[in-house]
Design an enzyme around this catalytic site. Structure first.
Site, PDB file in Angstrom:
ATOM      1  N   ARG A  29      11.334  40.858   6.013  1.00 46.02           N
ATOM      2  CA  ARG A  29      10.066  41.098   6.696  1.00 46.02           C
ATOM      3  C   ARG A  29       9.198  39.840   6.662  1.00 46.02           C
ATOM      4  NH1 ARG A  29       5.275  43.351   4.744  1.00 46.02           N
ATOM      5  NH2 ARG A  29       6.314  44.287   2.944  1.00 46.02           N
ATOM      6  N   TYR A  62      -0.365  42.078  32.527  1.00 46.33           N
ATOM      7  CA  TYR A  62       0.664  43.095  32.371  1.00 46.33           C
ATOM      8  C   TYR A  62       0.015  44.395  31.892  1.00 46.33           C
ATOM      9  CZ  TYR A  62       4.422  45.632  29.999  1.00 46.33           C
ATOM     10  OH  TYR A  62       5.277  46.605  29.556  1.00 46.33           O
ATOM     11  N   ASP A 102       0.191  33.967  27.794  1.00 45.10           N
ATOM     12  CA  ASP A 102       1.502  34.591  27.926  1.00 45.10           C
ATOM     13  C   ASP A 102       2.314  33.756  28.916  1.00 45.10           C
ATOM     14  OD1 ASP A 102       3.718  36.181  28.667  1.00 45.10           O
ATOM     15  OD2 ASP A 102       2.656  38.018  28.128  1.00 45.10           O
ATOM     16  N   LYS A 137      12.832  39.112  27.956  1.00 43.77           N
ATOM     17  CA  LYS A 137      13.021  38.731  29.352  1.00 43.77           C
ATOM     18  C   LYS A 137      13.939  37.508  29.453  1.00 43.77           C
ATOM     19  CE  LYS A 137       9.791  41.880  30.209  1.00 43.77           C
ATOM     20  NZ  LYS A 137       9.253  42.213  28.882  1.00 43.77           N
TER      21      LYS A 137
END
Length: 397
Positions: free
Chosen positions: A61, A114, A186, A211
């Site tokens: 983590r 988005y 972004d 993506k």
């Protein structure tokens, strides 16, 4: 295996197999380190490992060798000082926003965001009292006028989803930097091969690696790249507590996909621009939103900011509105009606009912999304086969 382990009973030896270390050569591919716990020789060494993102690996983590290889690779591509990987694009966006904002903060955000990002800002406004001012992406004076003493963040998309509007990064980020406001960009659509926002002054660059970076529709991942090491450390401390950690196998898949990014991006770019130009002349298409076309409002900005290509995603407005859009996305054969983008397959989507369903009709209009808007993400199939498929679907309208 040590002499000590040789003396153990079989039930113990099977729990402690030998761990091979590579000497005299190097693996050509990044190894997959799936194990999530690392042992230490003493308590001081383990304690030191908790200090920051560059510390020794101890619990995945906090950091993992395969994940760190991905973080270093993307930070290098973007020209950043470090990166943070998370389990999805929205995971990394949420991590960054929760780390940097608190109740009463003010954010200036691009209007054409988005849908998931827009919903996150709406949630922060409702539950935390974070105030959000929406602006266009082309007017620095609009950003300057929106500034307040409580403004903490400017949030932009290099190429907006789905209408492919281009944010004037140098101008808008320049206003934010002069006011001491952090800027987050972004950069999922262009990838670092077409644009590197840190070179234009951005403090943090976001990627949905699901993506184009992964590129094969088989992984979910998100990355934030930081221009400044101190900011990287600051967000990292929040990230490890929030736990939106990327798993090693997903990092390994992303690294494998990135090796062909240059080849894929070239094909996506060329095909999308060709399709956009052809569809612009079709009688069933009212408008085409691709910044590579001269009629796009950001065409000149796109030529300056993204001279090597404007990406593989564009949108069309169908003359028949929502019903035409629904018919069209159901009629494609080679292309697929599916969410996401950036993989090898050509995908179509109706944003108003899917990716941007959280927006009201007024908010959709403000973002440039109409009832008949369809997003097209060009894959790497033969361009003529894609064109023929889209035209046969349009013929049924």
């Amino acid at each position: 295996m040590s002499d000590y382990h040789h003396g153990l009973r079989p039930e113990s030896r099977i729990v402690h197999p030998p761990v091979e270390e590579v000497t005299g050569s190097r693996p050509l591919g990044v190894p997959l380190h799936q194990g999530h716990i690392f042992a230490f020789p003493d308590s001081d060494a383990l304690a030191d490992a908790f200090a920051g993102p560059e510390g020794a690996f101890h619990y995945s983590r906090f950091g993992n060798p395969t994940v760190r290889s991905l973080e270093r690779a993307v930070a290098d591509l973007e020209g950043g000082s470090g990166a943070l990987a998370a389990s999805s694009g929205m995971g990394v966006i949420s991590t960054v926003l929760l780390a940097l904002l608190r109740s009463g903060a003010h954010v200036i955000a691009q209007r054409s965001l988005y849908g998931g990002t827009f919903a996150t800002f709406s949630d922060l406004a409702d539950r935390w009292g974070v105030d959000v001012t929406l602006v266009g992406g082309d007017d620095p004076e609009e950003v300057r006028a929106a500034l307040r003493p409580t403004t903490r963040l400017l949030y932009l998309e290099t190429v907006s989803n789905p209408t492919a509007r281009i944010a004037d990064l140098p101008a808008l980020i320049g206003v934010a930097r002069a006011a001491g406001v952090l800027s987050v960009v972004d950069n999922t659509f262009p990838t670092p091969l077409l644009c590197r926002p840190i070179e234009h002054g951005a403090d943090i660059v976001i990627h949905s690696a699901t993506k184009y970076l992964g590129g094969h529709s088989d992984v979910m991942a998100g990355l934030a790249v930081f221009a400044d090491a101190e900011l990287h450390h600051r967000v990292w401390h929040h990230a490890v507590e929030q736990g939106a950690t990327l798993d090693p196998f997903a990092a390994w898949l992303t690294l494998r996909g990135m090796q062909t990014l240059g080849l894929r991006i070239r094909r996506h770019n060329e095909t999308a621009l060709d399709l956009a130009g052809r569809l612009a002349a079709h009688p069933a298409v009212a408008a085409v939103h691709h910044p590579g076309l001269p009629g796009h409002p950001d065409h000149e900005l796109a030529r300056r900011l993204l001279p090597d290509g404007q990406g593989g995603v564009f949108a069309v407005d169908l003359a028949g509105g929502r019903e035409a859009a629904r018919t069209f996305v159901g009629a494609v054969r080679l292309a697929s009606l599916a969410p996401s983008l950036g993989g090898v397959h050509t995908l179509v989507l109706h944003p108003a009912s899917t990716s941007h369903r959280q927006l009201s009709d007024e908010e959709l209009t403000a973002a440039g999304i109409g009832p008949g808007t369809v997003r097209i993400a060009a894959g790497i199939e033969h361009p003529e086969d894609i064109r023929a498929d889209l035209e046969q679907a349009l013929a049924g309208l």
